[in-house]
Scaffold this motif. Sequence first.
Motif, short mmCIF file in Angstrom:
data_model
loop_
_atom_site.label_atom_id
_atom_site.label_comp_id
_atom_site.label_asym_id
_atom_site.label_seq_id
_atom_site.Cartn_x
_atom_site.Cartn_y
_atom_site.Cartn_z
N UNK A 19 0.85 -0.29 49.60
CA UNK A 19 2.41 -0.94 50.20
C UNK A 19 2.32 -1.82 49.13
N UNK A 20 3.42 -2.70 48.61
CA UNK A 20 3.09 -3.46 47.55
C UNK A 20 2.67 -4.48 48.35
N UNK A 21 2.45 -5.01 49.45
CA UNK A 21 2.13 -6.19 50.30
C UNK A 21 0.22 -5.61 49.99
N UNK A 22 -0.33 -4.34 49.55
CA UNK A 22 -1.54 -4.67 49.64
C UNK A 22 -2.20 -5.20 47.82
N UNK A 23 -1.35 -5.49 47.05
CA UNK A 23 -1.63 -6.20 46.26
C UNK A 23 -2.66 -7.16 46.32
N UNK A 24 -3.60 -7.00 45.72
CA UNK A 24 -4.84 -8.66 45.85
C UNK A 24 -4.49 -9.35 44.66
N UNK A 25 -4.67 -10.91 45.06
CA UNK A 25 -4.81 -11.48 44.07
C UNK A 25 -6.32 -11.88 44.03
N UNK A 26 -6.98 -11.89 42.37
CA UNK A 26 -7.70 -12.24 42.38
C UNK A 26 -8.27 -13.28 41.28
N UNK A 27 -9.82 -13.11 40.45
CA UNK A 27 -10.15 -14.27 39.62
C UNK A 27 -11.14 -13.95 39.31
N UNK A 28 -11.10 -13.49 37.46
CA UNK A 28 -12.10 -12.98 36.59
C UNK A 28 -12.46 -13.57 35.60
N UNK A 29 -13.47 -13.91 35.41
CA UNK A 29 -14.74 -14.66 34.26
C UNK A 29 -13.90 -14.28 33.09
N UNK A 30 -13.28 -14.58 31.96
CA UNK A 30 -13.24 -13.79 30.63
C UNK A 30 -13.97 -14.18 29.43
N UNK A 31 -14.44 -13.36 28.99
CA UNK A 31 -15.80 -14.23 27.92
C UNK A 31 -15.05 -14.38 26.63
N UNK A 32 -15.44 -15.70 26.29
CA UNK A 32 -14.18 -16.08 24.26
C UNK A 32 -14.40 -14.01 23.65
N UNK A 33 -12.92 -14.61 23.41
CA UNK A 33 -12.45 -12.93 22.26
C UNK A 33 -13.54 -12.64 21.35
N UNK A 34 -13.49 -11.73 21.66
CA UNK A 34 -15.57 -10.80 20.25
C UNK A 34 -14.23 -10.66 18.92
#
Length: 347
Positions: A19-34
């Motif tokens: 259900x919509x409330x099952x969405x997760x909030x996460x954080x992720x490291x993005x590398x520099x643009x390739x």
Amino acid sequence: MSINATTTALEIVLPGQVEPEGLLITHRELPAPGRGQALVRVEASGVSFAEQQMRRGKYYDQPAYPFVPGYDLVGTVEAVGPEVEAGLVGTRVAALTKIGGWSSHVLLDAADLVAVPAGLDPADAETFVVNGITAWQMLHRIARVRAGQTVLVHGANGGVGSTLVQLARLAGARVIGTASARNAERVRALGAEPVDYRGDIVAQVRALAPAGVDAVFDHVGGPGIVDSFGLLAAGGTLVAYGTAATKDDAGNSRLPVLLLVGRLLLWNALPNRRRTHFYNIWAGKRRLAKFRSQLAEDLSAVLDLAARGQLTAQVGARFPLSQAAQALATAESHSVTGKVVLVADGR
């Protein structure tokens, strides 16, 4: 920003059929643009029918879980990688992504970015990305609607439908639009003659256009597609671009689309002087250079019209990115008219 820096992105993850409330909030490291990439700080991303179907596992080209939803976005370029013009940094851009837009930052191929005219609000501009490309290409590249013609737009108060109505009117066409009775005045304000979709659509359209219409734009599919085809005048074009009528059907999510495409091909094979087409925004991506060129040309045309005030954005509600669950629930409730848009937290 240095192209060697990493960026922490806040992302909304759809972990499965929740259900919509099952969405997760996460954080992720993005590398520099390739090479050939740009880092975009997302300012607005849409909540569309596609994400609603993806949540149910019923999107035609369903991504594998888990993934970050977000079909399109508007944002500002913060950094670029090698072989990308440095002057792109600081430019507000739009992009069609299919997935990934529900994030604070994304890495995208610079070739997929389209400049957004100055002065356009990011949320307003966002409503014209996938909706604007879809409407423009169906109207001008497929149906080739001309001034003086009459067209029928199903769901004229929806995201694609409301854009279609406005673009068709700008092209000089007469527009008949289906909607619920409560949205009739909204459809009329956009420039269309409203028809109640809960009534006898064929009888209502025939009363307004006895000889038939020159084009029908149908996102509903299902049994009603037969009526859409039957309402065409000689030489007319039916453009189908969805199967909303079967969205809750059990079974293989691809089957309704395949059945619809088969029916359209059968009609095209008949000597009836009427054309049919199933529109898929991604169909031309096999020829990537042409796909990107047409997408940029068509989206730029739509955004320029919006910047000049000739198109009105239909924003139903705005939610901070971190409230994506509430935004998705609101979109699915049909309690607002217009597109639900996620904006950067703090805006």
